[in-house]
Design a protein around this motif. Structure first.
Motif, PDB file in Angstrom:
ATOM      1  N   GLY A  30       0.815  -1.206   0.000  1.00  0.00           N
ATOM      2  CA  GLY A  30       0.000   0.000   0.000  1.00  0.00           C
ATOM      3  C   GLY A  30       0.845   1.251   0.000  1.00  0.00           C
ATOM      4  N   GLU A  31       1.930   1.225   0.772  1.00  0.00           N
ATOM      5  CA  GLU A  31       2.812   2.395   0.863  1.00  0.00           C
ATOM      6  C   GLU A  31       3.442   2.713  -0.481  1.00  0.00           C
ATOM      7  OE1 GLU A  31       6.566   4.030   3.514  1.00  0.00           O
ATOM      8  OE2 GLU A  31       6.113   1.899   3.533  1.00  0.00           O
ATOM      9  N   ASN A  32       3.993   1.702  -1.156  1.00  0.00           N
ATOM     10  CA  ASN A  32       4.653   1.948  -2.436  1.00  0.00           C
ATOM     11  C   ASN A  32       3.655   2.376  -3.505  1.00  0.00           C
ATOM     12  OD1 ASN A  32       7.070   1.845  -4.213  1.00  0.00           O
ATOM     13  ND2 ASN A  32       5.787   0.342  -5.259  1.00  0.00           N
ATOM     14  N   LEU A  33       2.509   1.729  -3.563  1.00  0.00           N
ATOM     15  CA  LEU A  33       1.511   2.112  -4.558  1.00  0.00           C
ATOM     16  C   LEU A  33       1.040   3.546  -4.347  1.00  0.00           C
ATOM     17  CD1 LEU A  33      -0.596  -1.165  -4.733  1.00  0.00           C
ATOM     18  CD2 LEU A  33       0.959  -0.284  -6.474  1.00  0.00           C
ATOM     19  N   ALA A  34       0.784   3.918  -3.095  1.00  0.00           N
ATOM     20  CA  ALA A  34       0.353   5.293  -2.795  1.00  0.00           C
ATOM     21  C   ALA A  34       1.433   6.293  -3.182  1.00  0.00           C
ATOM     22  CB  ALA A  34      -0.001   5.432  -1.317  1.00  0.00           C
ATOM     23  N   ASN A  35       2.680   6.003  -2.831  1.00  0.00           N
ATOM     24  CA  ASN A  35       3.784   6.904  -3.178  1.00  0.00           C
ATOM     25  C   ASN A  35       3.924   7.045  -4.691  1.00  0.00           C
ATOM     26  OD1 ASN A  35       4.419   7.444  -0.519  1.00  0.00           O
ATOM     27  ND2 ASN A  35       5.964   5.836  -0.404  1.00  0.00           N
ATOM     28  N   LYS A  49      -5.241  19.684  -3.436  1.00  0.00           N
ATOM     29  CA  LYS A  49      -6.284  20.401  -2.710  1.00  0.00           C
ATOM     30  C   LYS A  49      -7.641  20.229  -3.392  1.00  0.00           C
ATOM     31  CE  LYS A  49      -5.538  24.926  -4.875  1.00  0.00           C
ATOM     32  NZ  LYS A  49      -5.198  26.317  -4.627  1.00  0.00           N
ATOM     33  N   PHE A  50      -7.657  19.830  -4.670  1.00  0.00           N
ATOM     34  CA  PHE A  50      -8.907  19.627  -5.400  1.00  0.00           C
ATOM     35  C   PHE A  50      -9.365  18.165  -5.404  1.00  0.00           C
ATOM     36  CE2 PHE A  50      -7.133  23.409  -7.666  1.00  0.00           C
ATOM     37  CZ  PHE A  50      -8.044  24.318  -7.151  1.00  0.00           C
ATOM     38  N   LEU A  51      -8.562  17.261  -4.857  1.00  0.00           N
ATOM     39  CA  LEU A  51      -8.892  15.833  -4.860  1.00  0.00           C
ATOM     40  C   LEU A  51     -10.095  15.566  -3.962  1.00  0.00           C
ATOM     41  CD1 LEU A  51      -8.036  12.993  -5.784  1.00  0.00           C
ATOM     42  CD2 LEU A  51      -6.595  12.877  -3.762  1.00  0.00           C
ATOM     43  N   ARG A  52     -11.127  14.929  -4.513  1.00  0.00           N
ATOM     44  CA  ARG A  52     -12.348  14.661  -3.752  1.00  0.00           C
ATOM     45  C   ARG A  52     -12.741  13.198  -3.720  1.00  0.00           C
ATOM     46  NH1 ARG A  52     -10.892  18.638  -2.211  1.00  0.00           N
ATOM     47  NH2 ARG A  52     -11.951  20.644  -2.021  1.00  0.00           N
ATOM     48  N   GLY A  53     -12.052  12.363  -4.450  1.00  0.00           N
ATOM     49  CA  GLY A  53     -12.401  10.945  -4.446  1.00  0.00           C
ATOM     50  C   GLY A  53     -11.268  10.099  -4.964  1.00  0.00           C
ATOM     51  N   GLN A  54     -11.337   8.822  -4.652  1.00  0.00           N
ATOM     52  CA  GLN A  54     -10.368   7.853  -5.150  1.00  0.00           C
ATOM     53  C   GLN A  54     -11.100   6.535  -5.374  1.00  0.00           C
ATOM     54  OE1 GLN A  54      -7.414   6.731  -2.153  1.00  0.00           O
ATOM     55  NE2 GLN A  54      -8.565   7.842  -0.601  1.00  0.00           N
ATOM     56  N   GLY A  55     -10.842   5.898  -6.499  1.00  0.00           N
ATOM     57  CA  GLY A  55     -11.518   4.647  -6.819  1.00  0.00           C
ATOM     58  C   GLY A  55     -10.535   3.617  -7.337  1.00  0.00           C
ATOM     59  N   TYR A  56     -10.593   2.423  -6.739  1.00  0.00           N
ATOM     60  CA  TYR A  56      -9.676   1.336  -7.096  1.00  0.00           C
ATOM     61  C   TYR A  56     -10.424   0.019  -7.035  1.00  0.00           C
ATOM     62  CZ  TYR A  56      -6.686   4.938  -4.942  1.00  0.00           C
ATOM     63  OH  TYR A  56      -6.101   6.120  -4.576  1.00  0.00           O
ATOM     64  N   LEU A  64      -7.317  -1.490   2.283  1.00  0.00           N
ATOM     65  CA  LEU A  64      -7.191  -1.594   3.742  1.00  0.00           C
ATOM     66  C   LEU A  64      -7.401  -0.238   4.405  1.00  0.00           C
ATOM     67  CD1 LEU A  64      -4.220  -4.061   4.321  1.00  0.00           C
ATOM     68  CD2 LEU A  64      -6.618  -4.398   4.919  1.00  0.00           C
ATOM     69  N   LYS A  65      -8.174  -0.246   5.463  1.00  0.00           N
ATOM     70  CA  LYS A  65      -8.608   0.997   6.102  1.00  0.00           C
ATOM     71  C   LYS A  65      -7.464   1.774   6.759  1.00  0.00           C
ATOM     72  CE  LYS A  65     -12.330   2.569   9.080  1.00  0.00           C
ATOM     73  NZ  LYS A  65     -13.484   2.160   9.865  1.00  0.00           N
ATOM     74  N   TYR A  66      -6.418   1.066   7.205  1.00  0.00           N
ATOM     75  CA  TYR A  66      -5.350   1.748   7.946  1.00  0.00           C
ATOM     76  C   TYR A  66      -4.002   1.764   7.235  1.00  0.00           C
ATOM     77  CZ  TYR A  66      -8.831   1.363  11.563  1.00  0.00           C
ATOM     78  OH  TYR A  66     -10.002   1.461  12.268  1.00  0.00           O
ATOM     79  N   ARG A  67      -3.745   0.803   6.320  1.00  0.00           N
ATOM     80  CA  ARG A  67      -2.427   0.745   5.682  1.00  0.00           C
ATOM     81  C   ARG A  67      -2.461   0.719   4.166  1.00  0.00           C
ATOM     82  NH1 ARG A  67      -0.276  -4.438   8.613  1.00  0.00           N
ATOM     83  NH2 ARG A  67      -1.321  -5.102   6.756  1.00  0.00           N
ATOM     84  N   GLY A  68      -3.620   0.629   3.574  1.00  0.00           N
ATOM     85  CA  GLY A  68      -3.724   0.551   2.117  1.00  0.00           C
ATOM     86  C   GLY A  68      -3.569   1.911   1.453  1.00  0.00           C
ATOM     87  N   VAL A  69      -3.604   1.891   0.141  1.00  0.00           N
ATOM     88  CA  VAL A  69      -3.510   3.129  -0.639  1.00  0.00           C
ATOM     89  C   VAL A  69      -4.601   4.100  -0.194  1.00  0.00           C
ATOM     90  CG1 VAL A  69      -3.701   4.121  -2.954  1.00  0.00           C
ATOM     91  CG2 VAL A  69      -2.499   1.959  -2.622  1.00  0.00           C
ATOM     92  N   ARG A  70      -5.797   3.567  -0.019  1.00  0.00           N
ATOM     93  CA  ARG A  70      -6.942   4.373   0.423  1.00  0.00           C
ATOM     94  C   ARG A  70      -6.602   5.212   1.644  1.00  0.00           C
ATOM     95  NH1 ARG A  70     -11.956   0.965   2.952  1.00  0.00           N
ATOM     96  NH2 ARG A  70     -13.029   2.664   3.973  1.00  0.00           N
ATOM     97  N   ALA A  71      -6.043   4.576   2.679  1.00  0.00           N
ATOM     98  CA  ALA A  71      -5.717   5.270   3.934  1.00  0.00           C
ATOM     99  C   ALA A  71      -4.605   6.284   3.737  1.00  0.00           C
ATOM    100  CB  ALA A  71      -5.311   4.250   4.989  1.00  0.00           C
ATOM    101  N   ARG A  72      -3.621   5.937   2.966  1.00  0.00           N
ATOM    102  CA  ARG A  72      -2.476   6.836   2.771  1.00  0.00           C
ATOM    103  C   ARG A  72      -2.878   8.089   1.987  1.00  0.00           C
ATOM    104  NH1 ARG A  72       1.964   4.182   4.575  1.00  0.00           N
ATOM    105  NH2 ARG A  72       1.660   1.968   4.925  1.00  0.00           N
ATOM    106  N   ILE A  73      -3.719   7.926   0.971  1.00  0.00           N
ATOM    107  CA  ILE A  73      -4.207   9.094   0.223  1.00  0.00           C
ATOM    108  C   ILE A  73      -5.082   9.956   1.129  1.00  0.00           C
ATOM    109  CG2 ILE A  73      -5.625   9.859  -1.734  1.00  0.00           C
ATOM    110  CD1 ILE A  73      -2.971   8.662  -2.673  1.00  0.00           C
ATOM    111  N   LEU A  74      -5.904   9.321   1.963  1.00  0.00           N
ATOM    112  CA  LEU A  74      -6.736  10.082   2.907  1.00  0.00           C
ATOM    113  C   LEU A  74      -5.891  10.889   3.887  1.00  0.00           C
ATOM    114  CD1 LEU A  74      -9.699   7.671   3.722  1.00  0.00           C
ATOM    115  CD2 LEU A  74      -9.850   9.970   2.757  1.00  0.00           C
ATOM    116  N   ASN A  75      -4.708  10.394   4.228  1.00  0.00           N
ATOM    117  CA  ASN A  75      -3.805  11.165   5.097  1.00  0.00           C
ATOM    118  C   ASN A  75      -3.348  12.451   4.413  1.00  0.00           C
ATOM    119  OD1 ASN A  75      -3.876   9.499   7.326  1.00  0.00           O
ATOM    120  ND2 ASN A  75      -2.151   8.261   6.628  1.00  0.00           N
TER     121      ASN A  75
END
Length: 102
Positions: A30-35, A49-56, A64-75
């Motif tokens: 998740g970390e590498n994919l998000a990076n 600042k304009f990002l409003r959604g992510q779909g995968y 994954l809610k805490y370590r996946g790409v989803r969580a990292r982008i939300l951070n």
């Protein structure tokens, strides 16, 4: 990995979707994919600042809610809500139906 963006064209008020690039990925954490996603978007001058959604797709390294790409982008952008890709849902439904018939 393929990378695309969907956005609202403010001049025409239409939703548009553009393919950005294919990205070779050798580490599927998740970390590498998000990076990788963030680096490619920054290289293409995307403004987070304009990002409003992510779909995968629903892979664990993605959703994954805490370590996946989803969580990292939300951070990076808390307004970027995650949605499971509708196209993948269709493919999964057909796959399940095909296996039930056998």
């Amino acid at each position: 990995m393929s990378l695309s963006i969907r956005y609202v064209d403010l001049k025409s008020c239409l939703i548009k979707e553009n393919f950005i690039c294919f990205v070779p990925v050798y580490d599927c954490t998740g970390e590498n994919l998000a990076n990788t996603i963030v680096q490619k978007l920054k290289k293409n001058r995307f403004k987070f600042k304009f990002l409003r959604g992510q779909g995968y797709d629903g892979g664990a390294n993605i959703s994954l809610k805490y370590r996946g790409v989803r969580a990292r982008i939300l951070n990076w952008q808390p307004k970027a809500t995650y949605t499971h890709c509708a196209s993948h849902r269709l493919n999964l439904r057909f796959l399940v139906r095909d296996t039930e018939k056998k």
